[in-house]
Design a protein around this motif. Structure first.
Motif, PDB file in Angstrom:
ATOM      1  N   CYS A 184       1.597   6.652  -2.302  1.00 57.57           N
ATOM      2  CA  CYS A 184       2.057   5.616  -3.231  1.00 57.57           C
ATOM      3  C   CYS A 184       1.036   5.397  -4.344  1.00 57.57           C
ATOM      4  O   CYS A 184       1.400   5.260  -5.521  1.00 57.57           O
ATOM      5  CB  CYS A 184       2.314   4.305  -2.483  1.00 57.57           C
ATOM      6  N   TRP A 185      -0.251   5.354  -3.979  1.00 59.98           N
ATOM      7  CA  TRP A 185      -1.305   5.117  -4.977  1.00 59.98           C
ATOM      8  C   TRP A 185      -1.295   6.215  -6.041  1.00 59.98           C
ATOM      9  O   TRP A 185      -1.229   5.944  -7.245  1.00 59.98           O
ATOM     10  CB  TRP A 185      -2.660   5.084  -4.275  1.00 59.98           C
TER      11      TRP A 185
ATOM     12  N   LEU B  90      -1.480  -0.492 -11.765  1.00 58.25           N
ATOM     13  CA  LEU B  90      -0.460   0.547 -11.865  1.00 58.25           C
ATOM     14  C   LEU B  90      -0.319   1.318 -10.557  1.00 58.25           C
ATOM     15  O   LEU B  90       0.795   1.618 -10.112  1.00 58.25           O
ATOM     16  CB  LEU B  90      -0.808   1.510 -12.999  1.00 58.25           C
ATOM     17  N   ALA B  91      -1.446   1.611  -9.927  1.00 57.65           N
ATOM     18  CA  ALA B  91      -1.417   2.411  -8.704  1.00 57.65           C
ATOM     19  C   ALA B  91      -0.763   1.680  -7.547  1.00 57.65           C
ATOM     20  O   ALA B  91      -0.266   2.319  -6.606  1.00 57.65           O
ATOM     21  CB  ALA B  91      -2.838   2.826  -8.319  1.00 57.65           C
ATOM     22  N   HIS B  92      -0.727   0.353  -7.600  1.00 54.91           N
ATOM     23  CA  HIS B  92      -0.131  -0.426  -6.517  1.00 54.91           C
ATOM     24  C   HIS B  92       1.280  -0.912  -6.839  1.00 54.91           C
ATOM     25  O   HIS B  92       1.811  -1.788  -6.149  1.00 54.91           O
ATOM     26  CB  HIS B  92      -1.034  -1.609  -6.167  1.00 54.91           C
ATOM     27  N   THR B  93       1.901  -0.323  -7.842  1.00 56.64           N
ATOM     28  CA  THR B  93       3.257  -0.715  -8.212  1.00 56.64           C
ATOM     29  C   THR B  93       4.219  -0.592  -7.039  1.00 56.64           C
ATOM     30  O   THR B  93       5.043  -1.482  -6.787  1.00 56.64           O
ATOM     31  CB  THR B  93       3.763   0.153  -9.378  1.00 56.64           C
ATOM     32  N   ASP B  94       4.138   0.494  -6.303  1.00 57.50           N
ATOM     33  CA  ASP B  94       5.056   0.742  -5.183  1.00 57.50           C
ATOM     34  C   ASP B  94       4.468   0.318  -3.842  1.00 57.50           C
ATOM     35  O   ASP B  94       5.100   0.518  -2.802  1.00 57.50           O
ATOM     36  CB  ASP B  94       5.428   2.229  -5.122  1.00 57.50           C
ATOM     37  N   HIS B  95       3.258  -0.261  -3.876  1.00 49.99           N
ATOM     38  CA  HIS B  95       2.599  -0.671  -2.627  1.00 49.99           C
ATOM     39  C   HIS B  95       1.731  -1.882  -2.929  1.00 49.99           C
ATOM     40  O   HIS B  95       0.501  -1.801  -2.927  1.00 49.99           O
ATOM     41  CB  HIS B  95       1.732   0.476  -2.080  1.00 49.99           C
TER      42      HIS B  95
ATOM     43  N   ARG C  79       3.497   8.681 -11.887  1.00 48.13           N
ATOM     44  CA  ARG C  79       4.818   8.380 -12.459  1.00 48.13           C
ATOM     45  C   ARG C  79       4.687   7.585 -13.749  1.00 48.13           C
ATOM     46  O   ARG C  79       5.373   7.853 -14.741  1.00 48.13           O
ATOM     47  CB  ARG C  79       5.660   7.625 -11.441  1.00 48.13           C
ATOM     48  N   TRP C  80       3.781   6.594 -13.726  1.00 48.85           N
ATOM     49  CA  TRP C  80       3.582   5.803 -14.944  1.00 48.85           C
ATOM     50  C   TRP C  80       3.098   6.694 -16.092  1.00 48.85           C
ATOM     51  O   TRP C  80       3.582   6.578 -17.228  1.00 48.85           O
ATOM     52  CB  TRP C  80       2.565   4.690 -14.690  1.00 48.85           C
TER      53      TRP C  80
ATOM     54  N   SER D 204       2.421   6.453  -7.862  1.00 48.87           N
ATOM     55  CA  SER D 204       2.744   5.400  -8.832  1.00 48.87           C
ATOM     56  C   SER D 204       1.985   5.614 -10.136  1.00 48.87           C
ATOM     57  O   SER D 204       2.539   5.454 -11.234  1.00 48.87           O
ATOM     58  CB  SER D 204       2.401   4.023  -8.251  1.00 48.87           C
ATOM     59  N   LEU D 205       0.717   5.966 -10.014  1.00 44.23           N
ATOM     60  CA  LEU D 205      -0.093   6.203 -11.202  1.00 44.23           C
ATOM     61  C   LEU D 205       0.407   7.421 -11.977  1.00 44.23           C
ATOM     62  O   LEU D 205       0.513   7.400 -13.219  1.00 44.23           O
ATOM     63  CB  LEU D 205      -1.557   6.399 -10.785  1.00 44.23           C
TER      64      LEU D 205
END
Length: 253
Positions: free
Chosen positions: A203-204, A19-24, A210-211, A207-208
């Motif tokens: 991003c890490w 999840l944390a790497h969704t945008d990266h 936002r989810w 992204s987490l």
């Protein structure tokens, strides 16, 4: 607050990382141009056989396969969710027939053939550190082959808190010295810029967060939000000023 931190620690680590790497999807502080440049220095002919130890969702391999129709690749990781995403992305990109993925520990992977390029960027913890990662990579490396490895180093003397959070690293010169002492020759390197380092952390954590905000009904949402908050606090107050990241392109002496 203490209970929330404990809950965050109980969230499945593989799910949290995905999840944390969704945008990266490159799980390291590198922008697209840096990834492209590093691959250009590692993949020289365009028909190499690549191996990524700790591939995650295989972002490095997918990039190399898309840019070089003659390349074939294998990836190793313990996260089935990450490998499933890699398979889906490979299919969408039309390179699935040239990508083989293995769910296993990196240090337990065995292959009947050597590889021209072995990558392990941001996964040195799985091999006990930088030198352990290079030892594992060497076991799979064809004669004259190339290793692309990425690991942390200290930009400046870290605080006690930073050392406790991240572990023991060396400064850049000492990091390169110990690699060279093991018979490796650096043929290229990239030092992550302040922008790359900060972008990766935002991003890490973003992204987490936002989810978690978008999925309040998920039982992991509170833990994800707390994990992002805790990570952000440790980064900004603990290691932001001292943490650096280097990618080394290496060959044998």
């Amino acid at each position: 607050m203490g209970g929330a931190v404990c809950d965050a620690a109980r969230m499945d680590r593989q799910k949290r990382s995905l999840l944390a790497h969704t945008d990266h999807p490159i799980a390291a502080p590198l922008d697209d141009d840096s990834v492209t440049r590093l691959l250009q220095h590692a993949v020289r002919r365009g028909d190499e056989r690549l191996l990524d130890l700790g591939c995650g969702e295989a972002a490095w391999l997918l990039r190399a396969l898309a840019e070089h129709p003659g390349v074939s690749a294998e990836g190793v990781d313990i996260s089935e969710a990450a490998l499933e995403r890699a398979r889906a992305l490979a299919g969408q990109a039309g390179v699935g027939d040239r990508l083989t993925l293995h769910r296993t520990e990196g240090d337990g992977f065995a292959s009947p053939h050597p590889f021209d390029v072995v990558l392990s960027v941001g996964a040195t913890h799985a091999f006990g550190g930088l030198l352990g990662t290079l030892e594992a990579a060497r076991a799979h490396l064809a004669p004259g082959g190339t290793v692309l490895v990425g690991d942390a180093y200290w930009l400046e003397e870290p605080s006690t808190e930073a050392r406790e959070l991240l572990g023991e690293y060396d400064d850049l010169a000492a990091t390169v010295d110990k690699v060279v002492a093991e018979g490796w020759v650096p043929v290229y390197a990239h030092l992550s810029t302040r922008h790359e380092l900060d972008d990766y952390e935002w991003c890490w954590t973003g992204s987490l967060s936002r989810w978690a905000l978008d999925h309040p009904e998920d039982p992991d949402a509170p833990q994800a939000l707390e994990a992002a908050r805790q990570h952000r606090d440790e980064w900004l107050r603990g290691y932001r000023d001292s943490f650096g990241f280097v990618c080394l392109v290496l060959r044998r002496d």
